[in-house]
Design a protein around this motif. Structure first.
Motif, PDB file in Angstrom:
ATOM      1  N   LEU A 215     -20.704  -3.948  -8.935  1.00  0.00           N
ATOM      2  CA  LEU A 215     -20.826  -5.570  -8.385  1.00  0.00           C
ATOM      3  C   LEU A 215     -21.951  -5.979  -8.002  1.00  0.00           C
ATOM      4  CD1 LEU A 215     -18.991  -7.561  -7.087  1.00  0.00           C
ATOM      5  CD2 LEU A 215     -19.089  -6.327  -4.877  1.00  0.00           C
ATOM      6  N   PHE A 216     -22.958  -5.046  -7.316  1.00  0.00           N
ATOM      7  CA  PHE A 216     -24.273  -5.738  -7.466  1.00  0.00           C
ATOM      8  C   PHE A 216     -25.133  -6.050  -8.479  1.00  0.00           C
ATOM      9  CE2 PHE A 216     -28.726  -5.369  -5.964  1.00  0.00           C
ATOM     10  CZ  PHE A 216     -28.699  -5.802  -4.744  1.00  0.00           C
ATOM     11  N   LEU A 217     -24.838  -5.362  -9.631  1.00  0.00           N
ATOM     12  CA  LEU A 217     -25.410  -5.613 -10.877  1.00  0.00           C
ATOM     13  C   LEU A 217     -24.765  -6.804 -11.471  1.00  0.00           C
ATOM     14  CD1 LEU A 217     -27.188  -4.766 -13.338  1.00  0.00           C
ATOM     15  CD2 LEU A 217     -25.343  -3.368 -14.155  1.00  0.00           C
ATOM     16  N   LYS A 218     -23.708  -7.006 -11.235  1.00  0.00           N
ATOM     17  CA  LYS A 218     -22.881  -8.325 -11.717  1.00  0.00           C
ATOM     18  C   LYS A 218     -23.598  -9.402 -11.097  1.00  0.00           C
ATOM     19  CE  LYS A 218     -18.398 -10.613 -11.642  1.00  0.00           C
ATOM     20  NZ  LYS A 218     -18.696 -11.585 -10.541  1.00  0.00           N
ATOM     21  N   GLU A 219     -23.841  -9.385  -9.800  1.00  0.00           N
ATOM     22  CA  GLU A 219     -24.260 -10.520  -8.893  1.00  0.00           C
ATOM     23  C   GLU A 219     -25.646 -10.768  -9.209  1.00  0.00           C
ATOM     24  OE1 GLU A 219     -22.225 -12.576  -7.593  1.00  0.00           O
ATOM     25  OE2 GLU A 219     -20.435 -11.314  -8.173  1.00  0.00           O
ATOM     26  N   LYS A 220     -26.318  -9.759  -9.531  1.00  0.00           N
ATOM     27  CA  LYS A 220     -27.807  -9.889  -9.738  1.00  0.00           C
ATOM     28  C   LYS A 220     -28.010 -10.661 -11.092  1.00  0.00           C
ATOM     29  CE  LYS A 220     -30.292  -8.697  -6.149  1.00  0.00           C
ATOM     30  NZ  LYS A 220     -31.213  -9.593  -5.446  1.00  0.00           N
ATOM     31  N   GLY A 221     -27.369 -10.216 -12.228  1.00  0.00           N
ATOM     32  CA  GLY A 221     -27.443 -10.926 -13.564  1.00  0.00           C
ATOM     33  C   GLY A 221     -28.580 -10.153 -14.266  1.00  0.00           C
ATOM     34  N   TYR A 222     -28.887  -8.888 -14.045  1.00  0.00           N
ATOM     35  CA  TYR A 222     -29.905  -8.154 -14.876  1.00  0.00           C
ATOM     36  C   TYR A 222     -29.494  -7.903 -15.951  1.00  0.00           C
ATOM     37  CZ  TYR A 222     -32.222  -7.426 -10.011  1.00  0.00           C
ATOM     38  OH  TYR A 222     -32.869  -7.542  -8.819  1.00  0.00           O
ATOM     39  N   LEU A 223     -28.232  -7.377 -16.267  1.00  0.00           N
ATOM     40  CA  LEU A 223     -27.827  -6.867 -17.452  1.00  0.00           C
ATOM     41  C   LEU A 223     -27.712  -8.011 -18.496  1.00  0.00           C
ATOM     42  CD1 LEU A 223     -26.701  -4.429 -18.872  1.00  0.00           C
ATOM     43  CD2 LEU A 223     -24.387  -4.962 -18.057  1.00  0.00           C
ATOM     44  N   GLU A 224     -27.081  -9.275 -18.158  1.00  0.00           N
ATOM     45  CA  GLU A 224     -27.258 -10.368 -18.829  1.00  0.00           C
ATOM     46  C   GLU A 224     -28.456 -10.733 -19.275  1.00  0.00           C
ATOM     47  OE1 GLU A 224     -23.492 -10.473 -16.265  1.00  0.00           O
ATOM     48  OE2 GLU A 224     -25.404  -9.861 -16.189  1.00  0.00           O
TER      49      GLU A 224
ATOM     50  N   VAL B 186     -25.191   0.424 -24.483  1.00  0.00           N
ATOM     51  CA  VAL B 186     -24.565   1.497 -23.435  1.00  0.00           C
ATOM     52  C   VAL B 186     -25.756   1.842 -22.686  1.00  0.00           C
ATOM     53  CG1 VAL B 186     -23.445   3.522 -23.098  1.00  0.00           C
ATOM     54  CG2 VAL B 186     -22.554   1.838 -24.898  1.00  0.00           C
ATOM     55  N   GLN B 187     -27.045   2.021 -23.221  1.00  0.00           N
ATOM     56  CA  GLN B 187     -27.996   2.661 -22.586  1.00  0.00           C
ATOM     57  C   GLN B 187     -28.619   1.780 -21.740  1.00  0.00           C
ATOM     58  OE1 GLN B 187     -29.330   5.965 -22.694  1.00  0.00           O
ATOM     59  NE2 GLN B 187     -30.335   5.129 -20.798  1.00  0.00           N
ATOM     60  N   THR B 188     -28.625   0.496 -22.127  1.00  0.00           N
ATOM     61  CA  THR B 188     -29.063  -0.692 -21.322  1.00  0.00           C
ATOM     62  C   THR B 188     -28.233  -0.735 -19.858  1.00  0.00           C
ATOM     63  OG1 THR B 188     -29.785  -1.935 -23.202  1.00  0.00           O
ATOM     64  CG2 THR B 188     -29.479  -3.181 -21.155  1.00  0.00           C
ATOM     65  N   VAL B 189     -26.862  -0.385 -20.017  1.00  0.00           N
ATOM     66  CA  VAL B 189     -25.863  -0.659 -18.862  1.00  0.00           C
ATOM     67  C   VAL B 189     -26.584   0.395 -18.017  1.00  0.00           C
ATOM     68  CG1 VAL B 189     -23.899  -0.288 -17.941  1.00  0.00           C
ATOM     69  CG2 VAL B 189     -23.875  -1.489 -20.269  1.00  0.00           C
ATOM     70  N   ILE B 190     -26.833   1.608 -18.350  1.00  0.00           N
ATOM     71  CA  ILE B 190     -27.097   2.891 -17.721  1.00  0.00           C
ATOM     72  C   ILE B 190     -28.283   2.379 -16.896  1.00  0.00           C
ATOM     73  CG2 ILE B 190     -27.832   5.219 -17.533  1.00  0.00           C
ATOM     74  CD1 ILE B 190     -25.667   5.574 -19.829  1.00  0.00           C
ATOM     75  N   ASP B 191     -29.339   1.829 -17.690  1.00  0.00           N
ATOM     76  CA  ASP B 191     -30.854   1.759 -17.265  1.00  0.00           C
ATOM     77  C   ASP B 191     -30.730   0.596 -15.985  1.00  0.00           C
ATOM     78  OD1 ASP B 191     -31.824   3.410 -19.087  1.00  0.00           O
ATOM     79  OD2 ASP B 191     -32.532   1.978 -20.514  1.00  0.00           O
ATOM     80  N   GLN B 192     -30.043  -0.268 -16.229  1.00  0.00           N
ATOM     81  CA  GLN B 192     -29.946  -1.435 -15.339  1.00  0.00           C
ATOM     82  C   GLN B 192     -28.882  -1.055 -13.980  1.00  0.00           C
ATOM     83  OE1 GLN B 192     -31.779  -4.361 -15.524  1.00  0.00           O
ATOM     84  NE2 GLN B 192     -32.514  -3.279 -17.375  1.00  0.00           N
ATOM     85  N   LEU B 193     -28.086  -0.051 -14.087  1.00  0.00           N
ATOM     86  CA  LEU B 193     -27.308   0.372 -12.965  1.00  0.00           C
ATOM     87  C   LEU B 193     -28.260   1.395 -12.097  1.00  0.00           C
ATOM     88  CD1 LEU B 193     -23.790   1.316 -14.144  1.00  0.00           C
ATOM     89  CD2 LEU B 193     -24.479  -0.245 -12.360  1.00  0.00           C
TER      90      LEU B 193
END
Length: 325
Positions: free
Chosen positions: A53-62, A239-246
């Motif tokens: 949820l925190f990742l979603k709100e920060k927008g880092y992954l996008e 997928v690795q990008t998701v893990i890194d950003q989390l």
């Protein structure tokens, strides 16, 4: 002689044109392969209790994935089991769940689950009203206990009952999602509730709850980043990008818990002080799977099989993905 020279020059021209076309075709082919390494979309399942949820709100992954033309779409779930149903159905590609839901999903004959990484345990406990006469786990015999079927709370209850020589057959299970269970708990419709943070912390502070037994002395149950097999195989870089950003947001929350608590409180409607309590008693980081973690997950699988909660024995290691770390 003049004709031979003209023919020779023409042949040389054709050769050069053919070589140029070959290079263009190779370049086009390479470009096509490159594009296929990144998906057009990434669907992520999240729960309000997870740092996704925190990742979603920060927008880092996008920000990271838009460089590769990948659009991120988020889908909220109340707990792990429905999230994994969506993953098996191909509706989401990556998500976060507790250990028990992952076992149930892997036992599904059409399972698409693959384990990607793990997170440390979160606080879990069996709670009762402060005025309850229930003082020990043994006192739960014959009582109504609320928990999410197939959730991490399910395994917490199973192992807690075993410490008192009891089984799930000795209690009356009431299968409820967290919001429904909170209402039932406060109304007195159930005698006990098995739940995790931040809902646990909220019930302790605002719900008139007393901890009967927590998970500290029970078998470990980690959290997992999981993915849909075909998606993980086709798009390992995404997928690795998701893990890194989390992992990035884990470190950010750990270093600035006050700020994190405020953001999480705003998005979940659970108070800032509750989130501070939650963040103060959990571990941080997203890590590659280890033998210790896989073994702990295998113990859940074995216990669920012995309890008749899954139809067959499974090998957790068979669903562990091999991706870049």
């Amino acid at each position: 002689m003049r004709n031979r020279i003209v023919v020779s020059l023409f042949c040389a021209f054709l050769f050069l044109m053919s070589a140029a076309c070959g290079r263009n075709e190779s370049s086009s082919s390479a470009s096509s392969v490159s594009k296929q390494e990144w998906p057009s979309e990434l669907h992520i399942g999240y729960q309000k209790s997870s740092f996704s949820l925190f990742l979603k709100e920060k927008g880092y992954l996008e920000k990271q994935l838009q460089k590769h033309g990948t659009q991120v779409k988020w889908f909220e779930f109340p707990s792990g089991p429905p999230l994994l149903e969506a993953l098996n159905a191909g509706q989401i590609d990556v998500g976060y769940v507790g250990g028990a839901p992952a076992v149930l999903a892997q036992a599904n004959p059409t399972s698409q689950l693959t384990y990607l990484a793990y997170e440390p345990e979160v606080a879990r406990a069996i709670i009762v009203p402060k005025t309850s006469s229930i003082r020990t786990v043994t006192d739960l015999k014959g009582k109504k206990v609320a928990f999410g079927k197939g959730s991490s709370a399910h395994y917490t209850l199973l192992t807690a009952l075993e410490t008192a020589g009891l089984t799930l057959n000795d209690i009356t299970p009431v299968y409820l999602q967290p919001s429904e269970a909170r209402t039932a708990f406060e109304r007195g419709d159930v005698d006990a509730w098995v739940i995790w943070d931040p809902f646990l912390a909220d019930a302790e502070v605002n719900g008139g709850a007393r901890v009967l037994i927590d998970a500290k002395g029970l078998p470990k149950q980690y959290g997992f980043i999981v993915g849909r097999k075909e998606y993980v195989k086709q798009y390992p870089d995404a997928v690795q990008t998701v893990i890194d950003q989390l992992n990035k947001v884990h470190q950010e929350i750990h270093s600035s818990p006050e700020e994190a608590a405020q953001l999480l409180a705003k998005e979940t409607k659970i108070g800032t002080e509750i989130w501070k309590r939650t963040l103060s008693r959990r571990g941080y980081g997203v890590f590659p799977l280890t033998k210790e973690v896989v073994d702990a997950q295998q113990r859940i699988a074995d216990r669920f099989y012995e309890a008749g909660l899954i139809p067959k024995r499974i090998e957790v290691k068979d669903a562990v993905a091999v991706i870049k770390q």
